[in-house]
Design a protein around this motif. Structure first.
Motif, PDB file in Angstrom:
ATOM      1  N   PRO A   1     -46.433  21.769 -11.376  1.00 45.31           N
ATOM      2  CA  PRO A   1     -46.866  20.740 -12.317  1.00 45.31           C
ATOM      3  C   PRO A   1     -48.353  20.440 -12.070  1.00 45.31           C
ATOM      4  CG  PRO A   1     -44.905  20.048 -11.096  1.00 45.31           C
ATOM      5  CD  PRO A   1     -45.420  21.285 -10.436  1.00 45.31           C
ATOM      6  N   ARG A   2     -49.076  20.091 -13.116  1.00 43.00           N
ATOM      7  CA  ARG A   2     -50.547  19.955 -13.014  1.00 43.00           C
ATOM      8  C   ARG A   2     -51.000  18.502 -13.052  1.00 43.00           C
ATOM      9  NH1 ARG A   2     -51.613  25.103 -11.409  1.00 43.00           N
ATOM     10  NH2 ARG A   2     -50.568  26.626 -12.691  1.00 43.00           N
TER      11      ARG A   2
ATOM     12  N   LEU B   1     -43.802  16.063 -17.708  1.00 43.80           N
ATOM     13  CA  LEU B   1     -43.533  14.784 -17.039  1.00 43.80           C
ATOM     14  C   LEU B   1     -44.008  14.682 -15.598  1.00 43.80           C
ATOM     15  CD1 LEU B   1     -40.023  13.702 -18.271  1.00 43.80           C
ATOM     16  CD2 LEU B   1     -42.249  13.139 -19.155  1.00 43.80           C
ATOM     17  N   LEU B   2     -44.092  15.791 -14.901  1.00 41.20           N
ATOM     18  CA  LEU B   2     -44.492  15.723 -13.493  1.00 41.20           C
ATOM     19  C   LEU B   2     -45.967  16.113 -13.361  1.00 41.20           C
ATOM     20  CD1 LEU B   2     -41.447  17.533 -11.783  1.00 41.20           C
ATOM     21  CD2 LEU B   2     -41.670  15.106 -12.351  1.00 41.20           C
ATOM     22  N   THR B   3     -46.564  15.713 -12.237  1.00 42.74           N
ATOM     23  CA  THR B   3     -47.921  16.172 -11.924  1.00 42.74           C
ATOM     24  C   THR B   3     -47.950  16.587 -10.454  1.00 42.74           C
ATOM     25  OG1 THR B   3     -48.748  14.034 -11.187  1.00 42.74           O
ATOM     26  CG2 THR B   3     -48.991  14.532 -13.550  1.00 42.74           C
ATOM     27  N   GLU B   4     -49.104  17.105 -10.059  1.00 46.17           N
ATOM     28  CA  GLU B   4     -49.287  17.506  -8.663  1.00 46.17           C
ATOM     29  C   GLU B   4     -49.000  16.341  -7.709  1.00 46.17           C
ATOM     30  OE1 GLU B   4     -52.888  19.935  -8.173  1.00 46.17           O
ATOM     31  OE2 GLU B   4     -52.944  19.210  -6.116  1.00 46.17           O
ATOM     32  N   ALA B   5     -49.218  15.119  -8.178  1.00 42.10           N
ATOM     33  CA  ALA B   5     -48.977  13.945  -7.318  1.00 42.10           C
ATOM     34  C   ALA B   5     -47.519  13.900  -6.858  1.00 42.10           C
ATOM     35  CB  ALA B   5     -49.339  12.669  -8.055  1.00 42.10           C
TER      36      ALA B   5
ATOM     37  N   VAL C   1     -43.448  32.737 -20.284  1.00 43.33           N
ATOM     38  CA  VAL C   1     -42.538  31.646 -19.917  1.00 43.33           C
ATOM     39  C   VAL C   1     -43.286  30.569 -19.126  1.00 43.33           C
ATOM     40  CG1 VAL C   1     -40.464  33.066 -19.971  1.00 43.33           C
ATOM     41  CG2 VAL C   1     -41.731  32.860 -17.824  1.00 43.33           C
ATOM     42  N   HIS C   2     -42.706  29.441 -19.052  1.00 43.63           N
ATOM     43  CA  HIS C   2     -43.194  28.260 -18.310  1.00 43.63           C
ATOM     44  C   HIS C   2     -44.709  28.103 -18.271  1.00 43.63           C
ATOM     45  CE1 HIS C   2     -43.233  31.214 -15.061  1.00 43.63           C
ATOM     46  NE2 HIS C   2     -41.980  31.052 -14.721  1.00 43.63           N
ATOM     47  N   VAL C   3     -45.302  27.943 -19.445  1.00 49.85           N
ATOM     48  CA  VAL C   3     -46.748  27.677 -19.534  1.00 49.85           C
ATOM     49  C   VAL C   3     -46.990  26.241 -19.052  1.00 49.85           C
ATOM     50  CG1 VAL C   3     -48.735  27.487 -21.085  1.00 49.85           C
ATOM     51  CG2 VAL C   3     -47.005  29.285 -21.467  1.00 49.85           C
ATOM     52  N   SER C   4     -47.983  26.065 -18.162  1.00 49.41           N
ATOM     53  CA  SER C   4     -48.118  24.763 -17.503  1.00 49.41           C
ATOM     54  C   SER C   4     -49.361  23.973 -17.880  1.00 49.41           C
ATOM     55  CB  SER C   4     -48.081  24.951 -15.985  1.00 49.41           C
ATOM     56  OG  SER C   4     -49.321  25.473 -15.554  1.00 49.41           O
ATOM     57  N   GLY C   5     -50.218  24.540 -18.731  1.00 47.44           N
ATOM     58  CA  GLY C   5     -51.425  23.772 -19.053  1.00 47.44           C
ATOM     59  C   GLY C   5     -52.270  24.413 -20.131  1.00 47.44           C
TER      60      GLY C   5
ATOM     61  N   THR D   1     -32.450  15.031  -8.753  1.00 48.15           N
ATOM     62  CA  THR D   1     -33.149  15.396  -9.984  1.00 48.15           C
ATOM     63  C   THR D   1     -34.587  14.928  -9.827  1.00 48.15           C
ATOM     64  OG1 THR D   1     -33.465  14.911 -12.333  1.00 48.15           O
ATOM     65  CG2 THR D   1     -32.201  13.287 -11.083  1.00 48.15           C
ATOM     66  N   PRO D   2     -35.538  15.761 -10.242  1.00 46.73           N
ATOM     67  CA  PRO D   2     -36.932  15.325 -10.135  1.00 46.73           C
ATOM     68  C   PRO D   2     -37.255  14.206 -11.122  1.00 46.73           C
ATOM     69  CG  PRO D   2     -36.807  17.458 -11.217  1.00 46.73           C
ATOM     70  CD  PRO D   2     -35.424  17.135 -10.758  1.00 46.73           C
ATOM     71  N   PHE D   3     -36.299  13.903 -12.002  1.00 46.23           N
ATOM     72  CA  PHE D   3     -36.546  12.883 -13.031  1.00 46.23           C
ATOM     73  C   PHE D   3     -35.818  11.569 -12.716  1.00 46.23           C
ATOM     74  CE2 PHE D   3     -36.602  17.146 -15.037  1.00 46.23           C
ATOM     75  CZ  PHE D   3     -37.977  17.234 -15.206  1.00 46.23           C
ATOM     76  N   GLU D   4     -35.471  11.386 -11.442  1.00 47.20           N
ATOM     77  CA  GLU D   4     -34.769  10.172 -10.996  1.00 47.20           C
ATOM     78  C   GLU D   4     -35.504   8.916 -11.473  1.00 47.20           C
ATOM     79  OE1 GLU D   4     -31.921  10.530  -9.038  1.00 47.20           O
ATOM     80  OE2 GLU D   4     -31.604   8.369  -8.890  1.00 47.20           O
ATOM     81  N   GLY D   5     -34.757   8.033 -12.135  1.00 47.91           N
ATOM     82  CA  GLY D   5     -35.340   6.755 -12.547  1.00 47.91           C
ATOM     83  C   GLY D   5     -36.006   6.768 -13.914  1.00 47.91           C
TER      84      GLY D   5
END
Ligand code: URP
Ligand code: ZN
Ligand code: ZN
Ligand code: ZN
Length: 479
Positions: free
Chosen positions: A297-298, A275-279, A244-248, A425-429
Motif C-alpha cells: 500500500p502507498r 484504503l491502506l497506506t505505508e503507515a 494485476v494489483h495496480v497500486s498507484g 482483517t486489515p480493515f478492522e474497525g
C-alpha cells in the motif's frame, strides 16, 4: 410452468441499467425478468433492496502450495476452497477464480490435476482457475499449455518477481507466444525483481528489517518500470495483458500510454490500495505485517490516482487478491516472531470485504454509480475471463447468481463477523454502509439471515471460454 424462485420488487442492477422488476428463476437460470411475475415455489421479497449479479472475485489465492525453499519457510494458507468460498459468498461473491500454481521442475498438468483435487467437494460457489506458469519448458509451452487452454483454462499468470516464480523477459515472451497462438489472456505481476533485491539487501545491511522496510524495498518506481516493460513485452508478442494489483498513479500512467498506442491492456486494483497506506506497515510489534502485500500500500496520492482510474475507466476490474496468511506462527510469523520483512509471507485477506468496501467507499460516497460497481466487480471479470454471459450479469438464460443487498445497512468490519480462517482483517474497525444479505447461486439460496444454507461441494468447476479481450483489437471494446 411455475418458477422455482421469484425475487419480487427489487431494484435490478446490471453493468448498463438500473430497473425495478421481478425475477423468475427456473432450473438454476434466470427465466424471466418482468414488471410483475406470479408467485413461484418460493418468493423472496426484495422491496427496498438491490438485486445485483453475484460478484466474481477473479484474483484470490486459496490452498496454494508454497514453493519450496522460500524465506517465509512454508507459511501455510489458512483458507482453502471451503472456507474461502464460504467467506466469498457471505461477502456478495458467487464465483471465485483462484490460482493454480506450477512450481519449478514440475509439470503444469500435474499442478492442475492436484488443484482440481484440492477443490473437489469443497466449494459452495462456482469456480474456475487461472494457471501460474513458473517453469515454461518446451514441453509446457508446446504441449501442456495448449492442451490446458483448450480444456478451458484460458487465463495464465506470470510473475516478474519472487525468486521461486519469476520469469525472465525472454521466458515471458515465450509464454506470451503460446498465449497468442491459443488465444489465452495473460495476467502479470509487475515489479522489478533486481531492484527489489538490491534495495532489500541494502535495507538489511542497515539493520532495517521491520515490516515497513517491505514497502521501502518496493517503491512505486519498481512497479512503474515493470509495468512499462510488461506492456512492451505484450506489445511485441501481440497479446492482451492484465496488469494485476495496480497500486498507484505511475503504473496507471504506463497503462494509459499503452492503451493510447492501441494495445489492449486491462488494469486491476484491490481494496487494500484504496484504503491502506505505508503507515499501516509501521504499526508496532510486527503488527505492520498484517498490511504486507506486494505491491505494498502507498499513500493518499496513490489512493486518489486509483480512484481517478476507476472513475475514468482506466481500471476495469476490482478483485481482492485474498492471500490468507494468519498473523500467527503458521502464517506471517512462520520464520519467527521478529522475522525480517523478507521472510514474511506477502498478501492480505479480503474475499469477504471486497464488495462491501467498494460499495461503501465508491457507490455510497458518490464516486461511482451502481452499474459501474457491477461492471468492476462482476461483469468485466466475466467477460475478461471467458465466463460471460453465463456469469456476471442478470439476463434471461444467465445463471441465477444473485446478491440481494441492503444498501442502507451499516456495518463495522471486525474479524469476528467474517467467515475466512484468517485470524485478522486489515480493515478492522472500518465503518461501512451497504451489505449483501441474501445470496443465490444457480437458483439456490446459499446465504440467508447471516447463515450458510449450502453444502460444501455444491460449487461447480467452470471451463472458461476465450477472453473477450481477444475478440477485439479496439481499446475498451472488450467490455
Ligand atoms: O502480496 C501478494 N499480492 N500476495 C499474493 C500473491 C500475489 O502476488 O498476487
Ligand atoms: Zn481443468
Ligand atoms: Zn501478484
Ligand atoms: Zn495475488
Amino acid at each position: 410452468m411455475t418458477f422455482d424462485l421469484v425475487i419480487r420488487g427489487g431494484t435490478i442492477v446490471t453493468a448498463s441499467d438500473v430497473t425495478k422488476a421481478d425475477l423468475g428463476i427456473r432450473d438454476g437460470r434466470i427465466a424471466a425478468i418482468a414488471e410483475h411475475i406470479a408467485d413461484g415455489e418460493r418468493v423472496i421479497d426484495a422491496t427496498g433492496r438491490l438485486v445485483l449479479p453475484g460478484g466474481i472475485d477473479a484474483h484470490c489465492h486459496l490452498d496454494q502450495p508454497q514453493a519450496p525453499g522460500l524465506a517465509s519457510k512454508g507459511a501455510k494458507m489458512a483458507d482453502g476452497f471451503r472456507s474461502g468460498s464460504i467467506s466469498a459468498a457471505f461477502g456478495g461473491t458467487t464465483t471465485i477464480v483462484p490460482f493454480c500454481v506450477q512450481h519449478r521442475g514440475t509439470s503444469l498438468t500435474a499442478a492442475v490435476d492436484d488443484y482440481h483435487r484440492r477443490a473437489e467437494g469443497q466449494s459452495v460457489t462456482d469456480y474456475a482457475f487461472h494457471l501460474i506458469v513458473s517453469d515454461p519448458t518446451p514441453a509446457v509451452l508446446g504441449q501442456e499449455l495448449p492442451a490446458l487452454i483448450r480444456r478451458g483454462h484460458t487465463s495464465l499468470k506470470v510473475y516478474m518477481t519472487y525468486d521461486a516464480m519469476q520469469l525472465s523477459d525472454r521466458q515471458i515472451l515465450d509464454v506470451f507466444e503460446t498465449a497468442r497462438e491459443e488465444k489465452a489472456v495473460m495476467l502479470i505481476h509487475a515489479e522489478n525483481h533486481e531492484m527489489i533485491g538490491w534495495l532489500a539487501d541494502r535495507l538489511e545491511k542497515q539493520g532495517r528489517t521491520k515490516p515497513v522496510a517491505h514497502a521501502t524495498s518496493r517503491p512505486l518506481a519498481v512497479e512503474r518500470e515493470a509495468t512499462h516493460r510488461a506492456v512492451t513485452l505484450a506489445e511485441i508478442a501481440g497479446v492482451p495483458l492484465v496488469i494485476v494489483h495496480v497500486s498507484g498513479g505511475d503504473p496507471l500512467e504506463e497503462i494509459r500510454r499503452a492503451r493510447a498506442r492501441g494495445h489492449v491492456v486491462i488494469a486491476e486494483t484491490c481494496p487494500q490500495y484504496l484504503l491502506l497506506t505505508e503507515a499501516d506497515l509501521e504499526m508496532p510489534d510486527m503488527l505492520g505485517a498484517k498490511a504486507m502485500c506486494s505491491p505494498p500500500p502507498r499513500d493518499t496520492a496513490a489512493q486518489a490516482a486509483l480512484w481517478q482510474g476507476i472513475e475514468d475507466g482506466t481500471i476495469d476490474i476490482f478483485n481482492s487478491d485474498h492471500a490468507p496468511y494468519c498473523f500467527d506462527q503458521d502464517g506471517k510469523l512462520k520464520a519467527g516472531p521478529a522475522a525480517s520483512f523478507r521472510a514474511i509471507a506477502n498478501g492480505i485477506p479480503g474475499l469477504e470485504t471486497r464488495l462491501p468496501i467498494l460499495f461503501s467507499e465508491g457507490v455510497v460516497k458518490g464516486r461511482i454509480d451502481l452499474p459501474r460497481f457491477v461492471a468492476l466487480t462482476a461483469t468485466n471479470n466475466a467477460k475478461l475471463y471467458g465466463l460471460h454471459p453465463q456469469k456476471g450479469t442478470i439476463a434471461v438464460g444467465a445463471d441465477a447468481d444473485l446478491a440481494i443487498w441492503d444498501p442502507e445497512k451499516r456495518v463495522t468490519i471486525t474479524n469476528d463477523i467474517l467467515h475466512h480462517n484468517v485470524d485478522y482483517t486489515p480493515f478492522e474497525g472500518l465503518e461501512i454502509q451497504g451489505w449483501p444479505e441474501t445470496m443465490v447461486s444457480r437458483g439456490e439460496v446459499i446465504v440467508e439471515n447471516r447463515e450458510l444454507k449450502a453444502a460444501p461441494g455444491r460449487g461447480r468447476f467452470l471451463t472458461q471460454k476465450t477472453s473477450s479481450a481477444w475478440k477485439t483489437r479496439e481499446i475498451n471494446a472488450w467490455i
